[in-house]
Design a protein around this motif. Sequence first.
Motif, PDB file in Angstrom:
ATOM      1  N   PHE A 166       1.343   2.234 -19.482  1.00 47.27           N
ATOM      2  CA  PHE A 166       1.290   2.795 -20.831  1.00 47.27           C
ATOM      3  C   PHE A 166       0.305   3.936 -21.024  1.00 47.27           C
ATOM      4  O   PHE A 166       0.205   4.486 -22.116  1.00 47.27           O
ATOM      5  CB  PHE A 166       0.943   1.684 -21.833  1.00 47.27           C
ATOM      6  N   GLU A 167      -0.452   4.328 -19.987  1.00 46.90           N
ATOM      7  CA  GLU A 167      -1.394   5.418 -20.138  1.00 46.90           C
ATOM      8  C   GLU A 167      -1.171   6.470 -19.069  1.00 46.90           C
ATOM      9  O   GLU A 167      -0.715   6.161 -17.971  1.00 46.90           O
ATOM     10  CB  GLU A 167      -2.848   4.908 -20.046  1.00 46.90           C
ATOM     11  N   GLU A 168      -1.491   7.722 -19.376  1.00 38.83           N
ATOM     12  CA  GLU A 168      -1.366   8.807 -18.409  1.00 38.83           C
ATOM     13  C   GLU A 168      -2.538   8.774 -17.435  1.00 38.83           C
ATOM     14  O   GLU A 168      -3.660   8.421 -17.806  1.00 38.83           O
ATOM     15  CB  GLU A 168      -1.330  10.172 -19.123  1.00 38.83           C
ATOM     16  N   GLU A 169      -2.260   9.163 -16.187  1.00 36.72           N
ATOM     17  CA  GLU A 169      -3.304   9.168 -15.165  1.00 36.72           C
ATOM     18  C   GLU A 169      -4.081  10.477 -15.203  1.00 36.72           C
ATOM     19  O   GLU A 169      -3.548  11.534 -15.543  1.00 36.72           O
ATOM     20  CB  GLU A 169      -2.692   8.981 -13.771  1.00 36.72           C
ATOM     21  N   ASP A 170      -5.350  10.382 -14.831  1.00 40.04           N
ATOM     22  CA  ASP A 170      -6.229  11.552 -14.793  1.00 40.04           C
ATOM     23  C   ASP A 170      -6.270  12.080 -13.371  1.00 40.04           C
ATOM     24  O   ASP A 170      -6.465  11.315 -12.427  1.00 40.04           O
ATOM     25  CB  ASP A 170      -7.628  11.136 -15.256  1.00 40.04           C
ATOM     26  N   ASP A 171      -6.112  13.405 -13.218  1.00 38.86           N
ATOM     27  CA  ASP A 171      -6.135  13.960 -11.870  1.00 38.86           C
ATOM     28  C   ASP A 171      -7.548  14.288 -11.390  1.00 38.86           C
ATOM     29  O   ASP A 171      -7.742  14.671 -10.242  1.00 38.86           O
ATOM     30  CB  ASP A 171      -5.266  15.224 -11.781  1.00 38.86           C
ATOM     31  N   GLY A 172      -8.543  14.130 -12.255  1.00 36.93           N
ATOM     32  CA  GLY A 172      -9.935  14.309 -11.851  1.00 36.93           C
ATOM     33  C   GLY A 172     -10.413  15.750 -11.812  1.00 36.93           C
ATOM     34  O   GLY A 172     -11.590  16.005 -11.559  1.00 36.93           O
ATOM     35  N   SER A 173      -9.530  16.718 -12.069  1.00 36.25           N
ATOM     36  CA  SER A 173      -9.910  18.124 -11.922  1.00 36.25           C
ATOM     37  C   SER A 173     -10.842  18.605 -13.028  1.00 36.25           C
ATOM     38  O   SER A 173     -11.534  19.602 -12.864  1.00 36.25           O
ATOM     39  CB  SER A 173      -8.657  19.008 -11.891  1.00 36.25           C
ATOM     40  N   ASP A 174     -10.859  17.914 -14.174  1.00 32.75           N
ATOM     41  CA  ASP A 174     -11.724  18.319 -15.272  1.00 32.75           C
ATOM     42  C   ASP A 174     -12.823  17.290 -15.518  1.00 32.75           C
ATOM     43  O   ASP A 174     -13.383  17.218 -16.616  1.00 32.75           O
ATOM     44  CB  ASP A 174     -10.906  18.503 -16.560  1.00 32.75           C
ATOM     45  N   SER A 175     -13.130  16.474 -14.512  1.00 34.13           N
ATOM     46  CA  SER A 175     -14.123  15.422 -14.664  1.00 34.13           C
ATOM     47  C   SER A 175     -15.534  15.989 -14.691  1.00 34.13           C
ATOM     48  O   SER A 175     -15.772  17.161 -14.378  1.00 34.13           O
ATOM     49  CB  SER A 175     -14.003  14.420 -13.507  1.00 34.13           C
ATOM     50  N   PHE A 176     -16.497  15.127 -15.058  1.00 28.55           N
ATOM     51  CA  PHE A 176     -17.901  15.534 -15.086  1.00 28.55           C
ATOM     52  C   PHE A 176     -18.366  15.979 -13.696  1.00 28.55           C
ATOM     53  O   PHE A 176     -19.121  16.955 -13.568  1.00 28.55           O
ATOM     54  CB  PHE A 176     -18.758  14.359 -15.582  1.00 28.55           C
TER      55      PHE A 176
ATOM     56  N   GLU B 190       0.819  -1.203   0.000  1.00 28.96           N
ATOM     57  CA  GLU B 190       0.000   0.000   0.000  1.00 28.96           C
ATOM     58  C   GLU B 190       0.860   1.262   0.000  1.00 28.96           C
ATOM     59  O   GLU B 190       0.496   2.269  -0.619  1.00 28.96           O
ATOM     60  CB  GLU B 190      -0.931   0.001   1.213  1.00 28.96           C
ATOM     61  N   TYR B 191       2.001   1.216   0.690  1.00 25.72           N
ATOM     62  CA  TYR B 191       2.905   2.374   0.711  1.00 25.72           C
ATOM     63  C   TYR B 191       3.434   2.638  -0.696  1.00 25.72           C
ATOM     64  O   TYR B 191       3.514   3.789  -1.133  1.00 25.72           O
ATOM     65  CB  TYR B 191       4.066   2.105   1.675  1.00 25.72           C
ATOM     66  N   SER B 192       3.789   1.562  -1.403  1.00 24.28           N
ATOM     67  CA  SER B 192       4.287   1.708  -2.774  1.00 24.28           C
ATOM     68  C   SER B 192       3.227   2.319  -3.669  1.00 24.28           C
ATOM     69  O   SER B 192       3.504   3.227  -4.461  1.00 24.28           O
ATOM     70  CB  SER B 192       4.709   0.337  -3.328  1.00 24.28           C
ATOM     71  N   LEU B 193       1.991   1.808  -3.559  1.00 19.85           N
ATOM     72  CA  LEU B 193       0.912   2.325  -4.394  1.00 19.85           C
ATOM     73  C   LEU B 193       0.530   3.747  -3.999  1.00 19.85           C
ATOM     74  O   LEU B 193       0.115   4.543  -4.844  1.00 19.85           O
ATOM     75  CB  LEU B 193      -0.312   1.399  -4.288  1.00 19.85           C
ATOM     76  N   SER B 194       0.663   4.079  -2.702  1.00 18.41           N
ATOM     77  CA  SER B 194       0.316   5.423  -2.236  1.00 18.41           C
ATOM     78  C   SER B 194       1.282   6.477  -2.756  1.00 18.41           C
ATOM     79  O   SER B 194       0.910   7.635  -2.959  1.00 18.41           O
ATOM     80  CB  SER B 194       0.285   5.467  -0.702  1.00 18.41           C
ATOM     81  N   ILE B 195       2.539   6.072  -2.962  1.00 15.83           N
ATOM     82  CA  ILE B 195       3.516   7.019  -3.500  1.00 15.83           C
ATOM     83  C   ILE B 195       3.063   7.517  -4.874  1.00 15.83           C
ATOM     84  O   ILE B 195       3.303   8.670  -5.247  1.00 15.83           O
ATOM     85  CB  ILE B 195       4.909   6.367  -3.588  1.00 15.83           C
ATOM     86  N   ASP B 196       2.361   6.639  -5.595  1.00 14.26           N
ATOM     87  CA  ASP B 196       1.847   7.039  -6.902  1.00 14.26           C
ATOM     88  C   ASP B 196       0.840   8.173  -6.764  1.00 14.26           C
ATOM     89  O   ASP B 196       0.674   8.998  -7.676  1.00 14.26           O
ATOM     90  CB  ASP B 196       1.207   5.823  -7.584  1.00 14.26           C
ATOM     91  N   ASN B 197       0.131   8.212  -5.614  1.00 12.07           N
ATOM     92  CA  ASN B 197      -0.818   9.306  -5.369  1.00 12.07           C
ATOM     93  C   ASN B 197      -0.131  10.664  -5.416  1.00 12.07           C
ATOM     94  O   ASN B 197      -0.728  11.664  -5.824  1.00 12.07           O
ATOM     95  CB  ASN B 197      -1.474   9.166  -3.984  1.00 12.07           C
ATOM     96  N   LEU B 198       1.124  10.694  -4.957  1.00  8.26           N
ATOM     97  CA  LEU B 198       1.825  11.963  -4.815  1.00  8.26           C
ATOM     98  C   LEU B 198       1.978  12.688  -6.145  1.00  8.26           C
ATOM     99  O   LEU B 198       1.920  13.914  -6.206  1.00  8.26           O
ATOM    100  CB  LEU B 198       3.196  11.744  -4.180  1.00  8.26           C
TER     101      LEU B 198
ATOM    102  N   GLN C 175       3.615  14.305   4.744  1.00  9.40           N
ATOM    103  CA  GLN C 175       4.994  14.781   4.904  1.00  9.40           C
ATOM    104  C   GLN C 175       5.880  14.310   3.752  1.00  9.40           C
ATOM    105  O   GLN C 175       6.793  15.026   3.326  1.00  9.40           O
ATOM    106  CB  GLN C 175       5.564  14.297   6.239  1.00  9.40           C
ATOM    107  N   LEU C 176       5.594  13.111   3.239  1.00  6.42           N
ATOM    108  CA  LEU C 176       6.377  12.596   2.117  1.00  6.42           C
ATOM    109  C   LEU C 176       6.184  13.470   0.886  1.00  6.42           C
ATOM    110  O   LEU C 176       7.103  13.644   0.086  1.00  6.42           O
ATOM    111  CB  LEU C 176       5.944  11.151   1.817  1.00  6.42           C
ATOM    112  N   TYR C 177       4.993  14.039   0.750  1.00 11.20           N
ATOM    113  CA  TYR C 177       4.688  14.939  -0.364  1.00 11.20           C
ATOM    114  C   TYR C 177       5.640  16.132  -0.361  1.00 11.20           C
ATOM    115  O   TYR C 177       6.180  16.522  -1.403  1.00 11.20           O
ATOM    116  CB  TYR C 177       3.230  15.408  -0.236  1.00 11.20           C
ATOM    117  N   PHE C 178       5.858  16.715   0.819  1.00 14.05           N
ATOM    118  CA  PHE C 178       6.742  17.881   0.918  1.00 14.05           C
ATOM    119  C   PHE C 178       8.221  17.474   0.890  1.00 14.05           C
ATOM    120  O   PHE C 178       9.057  18.216   0.379  1.00 14.05           O
ATOM    121  CB  PHE C 178       6.446  18.658   2.202  1.00 14.05           C
TER     122      PHE C 178
END
Length: 333
Positions: free
Chosen positions: A150-160, A76-84, A238-241
């Motif tokens: 192989f695909e870019e992630e969507d940040d959701g800011s322009d979603s419906f 989960e820590y590995s996958l959470s880093i992708d959130n950053l 904190q990891l984000y900063f």
Amino acid sequence: MGELHLGFEITALVVLCVILVADLLIVLKRPHLPSMKECAAWIGFYVGLALVFALVLLFVGGMKPASEFVTGWLLEYSLSIDNLFVFIIIMAKFGVPRKYQQEALMVGIIIALIARGLFILAGSVIIEHFTAVFYVFGIFLLWTAWKQAFEEEDDGSDSFIMRTVRKVFPVSDEYEGNKLRTVVDGKKVFTPMLLVFITLGITDVMFALDSIPAIFGVTRNPFLVFTANIFALMGLRQLYFLLGGLLERLAYLHYGIAAILGFIGVKLLIHAIHEAPLDFIPGFDLLKKIPEVPIWLSLAFIVVAMGTAVLVSIVAANRAETREVDEGAPTER
């Protein structure tokens, strides 16, 4: 050993909730841009807390729950880093002042915990009554691994959803500290902070759809699944900063994450073959001979995949910088 008492589980969850609430109150009362030293100290605290919790699990329940927790936590820590990566894009798009980014991230983490808690409860019930769902989880993770690579992630800011929110709720153009509401021309309106909170929430739900099936490939114990998620999200702010610009140098990290998702997807399919065999398929008995993937192998793969992705990214970034310096250097005559 191997079973955890209900009293222990309730006590542990209460303690973790108290820590999270205390962390949230600190952010709300003293919004600020954390220093590198402060970030490193908090991350060290949360990582140390996770390791202490693993030792407690070893003492209370034995090796099985302890090893499953550590593997699930690292996953989960590995996958959470992708959130950053997505968090950075969201903060930049909405122009969130650095001073108030801590609060936005903390609210996003709280939303993530609530969403993941609901997904974990739903997943546990489904698994209990329909073990063939592991086929669905496995195929979904393989598809997610392909998208990750192989695909870019969507940040959701322009979603419906976001466009609908902008139409339904009046939102001002400027921030007013960390407030959600402000007054413009005598009318009460929301500040852009509302959009940030909603976008972070949408993003966390999207990531939960990937991470929850993945961790069920490590353990089916809802308590271990939830605590692994809590500890993975602790310190993420904190990891984000702390990482900040370093994330831009980790160009190959998404390949490591894709490899982990693909590995867990295959592990889930193998588990499904043993738990819910499709005997009506000719030759399916041959697939039953494939051994289940042990916890230690999952743990080793996660560490190696992430370590390799980070190392390759750093080497590639250093070579690119060296090349730019060499190309920019004046030629001697």
